[in-house]
Design a protein around this motif. Structure first.
Motif, short mmCIF file in Angstrom:
data_model
loop_
_atom_site.label_atom_id
_atom_site.label_comp_id
_atom_site.label_asym_id
_atom_site.label_seq_id
_atom_site.Cartn_x
_atom_site.Cartn_y
_atom_site.Cartn_z
N CYS A 154 -61.68 16.22 35.36
CA CYS A 154 -62.52 15.76 36.48
C CYS A 154 -63.10 14.41 36.08
CB CYS A 154 -63.65 16.76 36.77
SG CYS A 154 -64.86 16.10 37.95
N PRO A 155 -62.61 13.31 36.68
CA PRO A 155 -63.13 11.98 36.31
C PRO A 155 -64.61 11.82 36.62
CG PRO A 155 -61.18 11.80 37.75
CD PRO A 155 -61.58 13.23 37.74
N GLU A 156 -65.05 12.37 37.76
CA GLU A 156 -66.46 12.22 38.14
C GLU A 156 -67.37 12.96 37.15
OE1 GLU A 156 -63.98 12.86 40.16
OE2 GLU A 156 -64.03 11.30 41.71
N GLY A 157 -66.92 14.13 36.68
CA GLY A 157 -67.73 14.90 35.73
C GLY A 157 -67.43 14.55 34.28
N HIS A 158 -66.47 13.64 34.05
CA HIS A 158 -66.05 13.25 32.70
C HIS A 158 -65.77 14.48 31.84
CE1 HIS A 158 -67.26 9.19 33.71
NE2 HIS A 158 -68.44 9.66 34.07
N CYS A 159 -65.07 15.43 32.40
CA CYS A 159 -64.88 16.70 31.70
C CYS A 159 -63.41 17.15 31.77
CB CYS A 159 -65.78 17.77 32.32
SG CYS A 159 -65.91 19.24 31.32
N THR A 160 -62.91 17.57 30.61
CA THR A 160 -61.57 18.13 30.53
C THR A 160 -61.67 19.65 30.44
OG1 THR A 160 -60.87 16.18 29.31
CG2 THR A 160 -59.39 18.06 29.25
N PHE A 161 -60.77 20.33 31.11
CA PHE A 161 -60.74 21.79 31.08
C PHE A 161 -59.38 22.23 30.55
CE2 PHE A 161 -63.19 20.20 34.61
CZ PHE A 161 -64.40 20.82 34.44
N SER A 162 -59.39 23.16 29.61
CA SER A 162 -58.11 23.70 29.12
C SER A 162 -58.10 25.20 29.36
CB SER A 162 -57.91 23.37 27.65
OG SER A 162 -58.94 23.95 26.88
N LEU A 163 -56.92 25.70 29.69
CA LEU A 163 -56.77 27.13 29.96
C LEU A 163 -56.11 27.80 28.76
CD1 LEU A 163 -57.77 26.91 32.83
CD2 LEU A 163 -55.74 28.11 33.62
N LEU A 164 -56.87 28.62 28.05
CA LEU A 164 -56.37 29.28 26.85
C LEU A 164 -55.91 30.69 27.20
CD1 LEU A 164 -56.03 28.71 23.77
CD2 LEU A 164 -58.13 30.04 23.46
N ALA A 165 -54.63 30.96 26.96
CA ALA A 165 -54.07 32.28 27.26
C ALA A 165 -54.72 33.36 26.38
CB ALA A 165 -52.56 32.27 27.04
N ASP A 166 -54.77 34.59 26.93
CA ASP A 166 -55.45 35.69 26.25
C ASP A 166 -54.88 35.99 24.86
OD1 ASP A 166 -57.18 36.02 28.34
OD2 ASP A 166 -56.10 37.70 29.24
N CYS A 167 -53.63 35.61 24.62
CA CYS A 167 -53.03 35.92 23.31
C CYS A 167 -53.55 35.03 22.20
CB CYS A 167 -51.50 35.82 23.39
SG CYS A 167 -50.90 34.30 24.15
N PHE A 168 -54.18 33.89 22.53
CA PHE A 168 -54.54 32.93 21.48
C PHE A 168 -55.98 33.04 21.02
CE2 PHE A 168 -51.05 30.57 23.67
CZ PHE A 168 -50.15 30.65 22.61
N ALA A 169 -56.17 32.82 19.73
CA ALA A 169 -57.51 32.71 19.18
C ALA A 169 -58.11 31.37 19.59
CB ALA A 169 -57.45 32.80 17.66
N ALA A 170 -59.40 31.36 19.92
CA ALA A 170 -60.07 30.11 20.28
C ALA A 170 -60.55 29.42 19.01
CB ALA A 170 -61.26 30.39 21.21
N ARG A 171 -60.30 28.13 18.93
CA ARG A 171 -60.73 27.27 17.81
C ARG A 171 -60.25 27.76 16.46
NH1 ARG A 171 -63.66 23.65 20.06
NH2 ARG A 171 -64.39 24.21 22.12
N LEU A 172 -59.09 28.35 16.46
CA LEU A 172 -58.49 28.88 15.24
C LEU A 172 -57.00 28.93 15.53
CD1 LEU A 172 -59.59 30.23 12.60
CD2 LEU A 172 -59.40 32.41 13.77
N SER A 173 -56.17 28.56 14.56
CA SER A 173 -54.74 28.60 14.86
C SER A 173 -54.27 30.05 14.90
CB SER A 173 -53.96 27.80 13.82
OG SER A 173 -54.01 28.45 12.58
N GLY A 174 -53.18 30.28 15.60
CA GLY A 174 -52.61 31.62 15.66
C GLY A 174 -53.16 32.45 16.81
N SER A 175 -52.78 33.73 16.77
CA SER A 175 -53.07 34.61 17.90
C SER A 175 -54.31 35.47 17.66
CB SER A 175 -51.87 35.53 18.15
OG SER A 175 -51.76 36.46 17.09
N LEU A 176 -54.85 36.01 18.75
CA LEU A 176 -55.96 36.95 18.64
C LEU A 176 -55.52 38.22 17.90
CD1 LEU A 176 -58.04 37.19 21.95
CD2 LEU A 176 -58.80 36.43 19.70
N GLN A 177 -54.25 38.63 18.10
CA GLN A 177 -53.75 39.82 17.40
C GLN A 177 -53.78 39.60 15.89
OE1 GLN A 177 -50.07 41.59 18.52
NE2 GLN A 177 -50.75 42.16 20.55
N GLU A 178 -53.42 38.39 15.45
CA GLU A 178 -53.46 38.11 14.00
C GLU A 178 -54.89 38.21 13.47
OE1 GLU A 178 -49.57 35.13 13.89
OE2 GLU A 178 -51.57 34.29 14.15
N VAL A 179 -55.84 37.70 14.23
CA VAL A 179 -57.24 37.81 13.83
C VAL A 179 -57.65 39.28 13.77
CG1 VAL A 179 -59.61 37.29 14.50
CG2 VAL A 179 -57.84 35.55 14.79
N GLU A 180 -57.25 40.02 14.80
CA GLU A 180 -57.61 41.44 14.87
C GLU A 180 -57.03 42.22 13.69
OE1 GLU A 180 -57.50 43.11 18.76
OE2 GLU A 180 -57.45 45.18 18.04
#
Ligand SMILES: [Zn+2]
Length: 206
Positions: A59-85
């Motif tokens: 959004c240029p007006e809000g100066h904000c980028t949005f990313s859609l992270l799939a449920d399989c992935f760990a946030a801010r960590l490489s690899g999958s949520l299953q690997e973390v689990e």
């Protein structure tokens, strides 16, 4: 800003099917009534598994980028949520963290392996503890461990399921489960408003 991409794909299925091409974000989260120039903004790469792309909007007006992270992935960590689990469950079931570290990380020295384990365990248990308070009707009596949550909710893999259950609370939950922005020492958010073009976003708990 990270948002949830609801999908049942494993991380390897996600790559094989190039599932990021199916991700949609209908409205700008900052201007849901419209009126801004919100548009799709390419993808960024995740290192693991190779070939992973994460779709972005801007959004240029809000100066904000949005990313859609799939449920399989760990946030801010490489690899999958299953690997973390898997790591957290192995530690919960091990005789000691040292024993778990010996099993899980034969490639690095024990102190490094213990730090690697502790970051994952601490972040996941912190999220589970918060969830007990956020969902008292669902979770009263449950303990804040992955093993207890699995049993309580009757599922094999609890972290991807919790992305769904706690969808509206993800911004309040710490990564790798939630999308809470990193907090600086002074309490201010260190989250950049835009993702850099490049590999994974900064991973403070890698
Ligand atoms: Zn907007």
């Amino acid at each position: 800003m990270q948002l949830r991409f609801a999908t049942d794909f494993t991380s390897s299925e996600y790559v094989k099917r190039q599932a990021w091409k199916d991700a949609t974000l209908e409205r700008c989260p900052l201007h849901p009534a419209g009126g801004c120039s919100f548009a799709r903004h390419g993808t960024y790469e995740r290192v693991d598994p190779p070939g992973t792309r994460i779709p972005r909007w801007y959004c240029p007006e809000g100066h904000c980028t949005f990313s859609l992270l799939a449920d399989c992935f760990a946030a801010r960590l490489s690899g999958s949520l299953q690997e973390v689990e898997e790591v957290v469950v192995a530690v919960e079931q091990a005789a000691s963290r040292e024993a778990a570290a010996d099993d899980l990380r034969t490639d690095i020295e024990l102190p490094g392996a213990l730090r690697w384990i502790r970051r994952r365990l601490k972040a996941v248990h912190a999220a589970l503890t918060l969830l007990l308070g956020l969902f008292p009707d669902l979770l009263t009596g449950c303990q804040p461990s992955v093993c207890a949550f699995r049993q309580w909710l009757g599922v094999d893999w609890i972290l991807p399921v919790l992305r769904e259950i706690a969808e509206l609370q993800l911004a309040r939950l710490p990564p790798p489960l939630g999308f809470q922005p990193p907090v600086g020492r002074g309490g201010e958010s260190k989250q950049p408003r835009q993702h850099q073009v490049g590999p994974d976003p900064p991973a403070p708990i890698a």
